[in-house]
Design an enzyme around this catalytic site. Structure first.
Site, PDB file in Angstrom:
ATOM      1  CG  ASP A   1      24.421  12.630 -16.446  1.00 14.33           C
ATOM      2  OD1 ASP A   1      23.619  13.517 -16.117  1.00 14.33           O
ATOM      3  OD2 ASP A   1      24.477  12.158 -17.596  1.00 14.33           O
TER       4      ASP A   1
ATOM      5  CG  ASP B   1      -0.246  -0.064   2.530  1.00 15.64           C
ATOM      6  OD1 ASP B   1       0.986  -0.269   2.526  1.00 15.64           O
ATOM      7  OD2 ASP B   1      -0.917   0.097   3.565  1.00 15.64           O
TER       8      ASP B   1
ATOM      9  CD  GLU C   1      24.212  16.408 -19.663  1.00 15.40           C
ATOM     10  OE1 GLU C   1      23.148  16.301 -20.287  1.00 15.40           O
ATOM     11  OE2 GLU C   1      24.558  15.617 -18.753  1.00 15.40           O
TER      12      GLU C   1
ATOM     13  CE1 TYR D   1      31.270   8.493 -21.229  1.00 17.20           C
ATOM     14  CE2 TYR D   1      31.110   8.589 -23.632  1.00 17.20           C
ATOM     15  CZ  TYR D   1      30.738   9.054 -22.383  1.00 17.20           C
ATOM     16  OH  TYR D   1      29.850  10.093 -22.280  1.00 17.20           O
TER      17      TYR D   1
ATOM     18  CG  HIS E   1      19.105  15.316 -24.241  1.00 17.79           C
ATOM     19  ND1 HIS E   1      18.425  16.030 -23.272  1.00 17.79           N
ATOM     20  CD2 HIS E   1      20.145  14.721 -23.591  1.00 17.79           C
ATOM     21  CE1 HIS E   1      19.013  15.859 -22.091  1.00 17.79           C
ATOM     22  NE2 HIS E   1      20.063  15.077 -22.259  1.00 17.79           N
TER      23      HIS E   1
ATOM     24  CG  ASP F   1      20.995  16.169 -18.218  1.00 24.57           C
ATOM     25  OD1 ASP F   1      21.830  15.616 -17.470  1.00 24.57           O
ATOM     26  OD2 ASP F   1      20.612  15.671 -19.293  1.00 24.57           O
TER      27      ASP F   1
ATOM     28  CG  HIS G   1      26.896   9.867 -25.995  1.00 27.49           C
ATOM     29  ND1 HIS G   1      26.945  11.247 -25.949  1.00 27.49           N
ATOM     30  CD2 HIS G   1      27.824   9.437 -25.094  1.00 27.49           C
ATOM     31  CE1 HIS G   1      27.844  11.630 -25.064  1.00 27.49           C
ATOM     32  NE2 HIS G   1      28.414  10.558 -24.541  1.00 27.49           N
TER      33      HIS G   1
ATOM     34  CD  GLU H   1      24.355  14.674 -22.817  1.00 26.21           C
ATOM     35  OE1 GLU H   1      24.798  13.769 -22.086  1.00 26.21           O
ATOM     36  OE2 GLU H   1      23.155  14.938 -22.919  1.00 26.21           O
TER      37      GLU H   1
ATOM     38  CG  HIS I   1      22.097   5.194 -19.682  1.00 23.78           C
ATOM     39  ND1 HIS I   1      21.241   4.807 -20.698  1.00 23.78           N
ATOM     40  CD2 HIS I   1      22.444   6.484 -19.956  1.00 23.78           C
ATOM     41  CE1 HIS I   1      21.076   5.817 -21.539  1.00 23.78           C
ATOM     42  NE2 HIS I   1      21.797   6.842 -21.106  1.00 23.78           N
TER      43      HIS I   1
ATOM     44  NE  ARG J   1      27.462  12.005 -19.743  1.00 26.42           N
ATOM     45  CZ  ARG J   1      27.527  10.755 -19.271  1.00 26.42           C
ATOM     46  NH1 ARG J   1      28.281   9.846 -19.889  1.00 26.42           N
ATOM     47  NH2 ARG J   1      26.872  10.402 -18.177  1.00 26.42           N
TER      48      ARG J   1
ATOM     49  CG  HIS K   1      16.492  12.325 -22.792  1.00 25.77           C
ATOM     50  ND1 HIS K   1      16.944  11.107 -23.230  1.00 25.77           N
ATOM     51  CD2 HIS K   1      17.538  12.867 -22.124  1.00 25.77           C
ATOM     52  CE1 HIS K   1      18.195  10.913 -22.835  1.00 25.77           C
ATOM     53  NE2 HIS K   1      18.570  11.985 -22.154  1.00 25.77           N
TER      54      HIS K   1
END
Length: 448
Positions: free
Chosen positions: A259, A36, A406, A387, A353, A270, A349, A383, A242, A404, A360
């Protein structure tokens, strides 16, 4: 906070684009986490964009073309219930919601099935997010069929079902001044959280301890939640795009990629920053970091009206490809590395975005097969990254380095505005901030 008049203005703009018909936009349902207990509630972005109403069990109906250019906005929501409020907190109820949120009419949500067929009668089209939720699709079709059954009395049912997202996505793509004000504040809070993470990171900590520092900064400055699951990735984990386990131990000599961004009044920030756990970049880390930083600078410089959506990505890619060649990661000319896509071993990548109510965010990237031009009011992330996983043909000193960087960027009339400038990102800024950490504070104690 966005003024209520902005939401009602959006409803009028949407109705004028619909011309004539009925739009039906439900909010998101509550979701059970276990038994619940529910997940923290988060409204549907389309619904909130048009209403500013954050309660569950609500539906917005817009009737366009009531009388020439006149439209009508109707909210269906939960009734006022004092006993419920004792257990679960305040709810507006239809009467108070009508006044507070400037609706033309409001009704209890229990009347939705009764009233929708009447509202759809003799309308040429119904606008909804068809295909988004099968149960909701069935309800809409049921209402249309109910109207169709009245054809002998001269009542006509909508002949078309149109996707309301085609109109709303384009509206949401262009941020108004009130939206940008909220996004600047979300970016400022998130930038402060990244600074706090840099100041408090020590070898021996767990990734989740750093994540807790982010959450602390988000909440203490009024953000309602993280905009997405934070990535706190040390060492080789930074090479997993991710990664969200956030449970590894941080080691001296490794980089930490974070990130993370907060959500404020529905709008997302972001930010990604990468920094050394021990406060000092080693030569290999510095080489890759400076390369990514240069690629990001080139990409941000390409964010300006008239350039197409892919211009920032192409600018970053030129810099990265040359850098990969210079560092011995790729071989050949820049054009050859890009054409063969050899660079994708280290950068797989794209460079950004759209950003807004969703991290996104909605909006087309291409029109008629061509990348769309950037225009003032559009907001996006920039970004680039790098890697490097262990491989026979990769210099060993680069292994397991993930980087990275961004930022959130708004297109302006003359160029762009970087919203996330409070988060340090040059090597000098990062090392100076981490050098000034309190020496007496130890984070290596393990509880358990």
């Amino acid at each position: 906070m966005i003024p209520i008049q902005a939401f009602s203005g959006r409803r009028h703009r949407l109705a004028s684009q619909m011309q004539k018909g009925v739009a039906i936009i439900p909010t998101a349902p509550e979701r059970v986490r276990n038994r619940d207990a529910h997940y923290p509630y988060r409204f549907d972005s389309y619904f909130y964009y048009l209403t500013g109403f954050a309660e569950p069990e609500a539906v917005l109906v817009i009737v366009a073309g009531v009388d020439k250019d006149v439209s009508k906005s109707i909210l269906f929501c939960r009734e006022k219930n004092i006993e419920y409020e004792i257990w679960n907190g305040f709810r507006y109820g239809p009467e108070a919601a009508r006044e507070a949120f400037e609706f033309d009419e409001t009704y209890p949500i229990a009347k939705l099935d009764e009233m929708l067929p009447r509202l759809l009668a003799d309308q040429p089209a119904v606008f909804c997010a068809l295909g988004d939720d099968t149960a909701w699709d069935a309800r809409v079709i049921g209402w249309v069929n109910h109207v169709r059954q009245q054809s002998r009395s001269g009542t006509t049912a909508p002949a078309e079902i149109r996707d309301i997202r085609l109109l709303l996505d384009e509206m949401r793509l262009f941020k108004g001044p009130e939206e940008l004000q909220v996004m600047r504040r979300a970016a400022e809070i998130s930038g402060g959280a990244h600074r706090r993470a840099m100041q408090n990171t020590r070898p021996g900590m767990s990734e989740y301890e750093v994540e807790a520092e982010l959450m602390h900064e988000f909440r203490r400055h009024g953000a309602q939640a993280p905009a997405y699951t934070s990535i706190v990735a040390g060492g080789a984990n930074a090479c997993v795009l991710h990664y969200v386990d956030n449970n590894a131990r941080l080691k001296a000599g490794e980089l930490l990629l974070i990130d993370a961004g907060c959500e404020l009044d529905g709008y997302a920030a972001d930010i990604t920053r990468t920094f050394p756990v021990n406060g000092k970049f080693n030569p290999a880390q510095r080489d890759l970091y400076e390369l990514v930083l240069s690629a990001q600078a080139a990409a941000i410089n390409a964010v300006r009206p008239g350039n197409t959506w892919d211009a920032p990505h192409n600018a970053a890619l030129q810099v990265l490809a040359q850098g990969f060649i210079d560092l011995g990661l790729c071989h050949g000319s820049v054009d050859e590395v890009i054409q063969s896509e050899d660079y994708k071993r280290f950068y797989m990548h794209r460079t950004g975005h759209w950003l807004g109510l969703d991290v996104h965010d909605v909006g087309e990237y291409k029109r008629n097969g061509k990348w769309r031009p950037l225009q003032p009011g559009m907001t996006l992330t920039v970004e680039p990254g790098c890697y490097v996983r262990p491989a026979d043909n990769v210099p060993r000193h680069f292994w397991n380095i993930g980087t990275r960087i961004e930022d959130d960027v708004a297109v302006t009339e003359t160029g762009c505005e970087v919203l996330t400038g409070t988060a340090p990102k040059t090597v000098a800024e990062i090392e100076e901030l981490m050098r000034d950490r309190k020496k007496s504070k130890s984070w290596t104690k393990t509880i358990g």
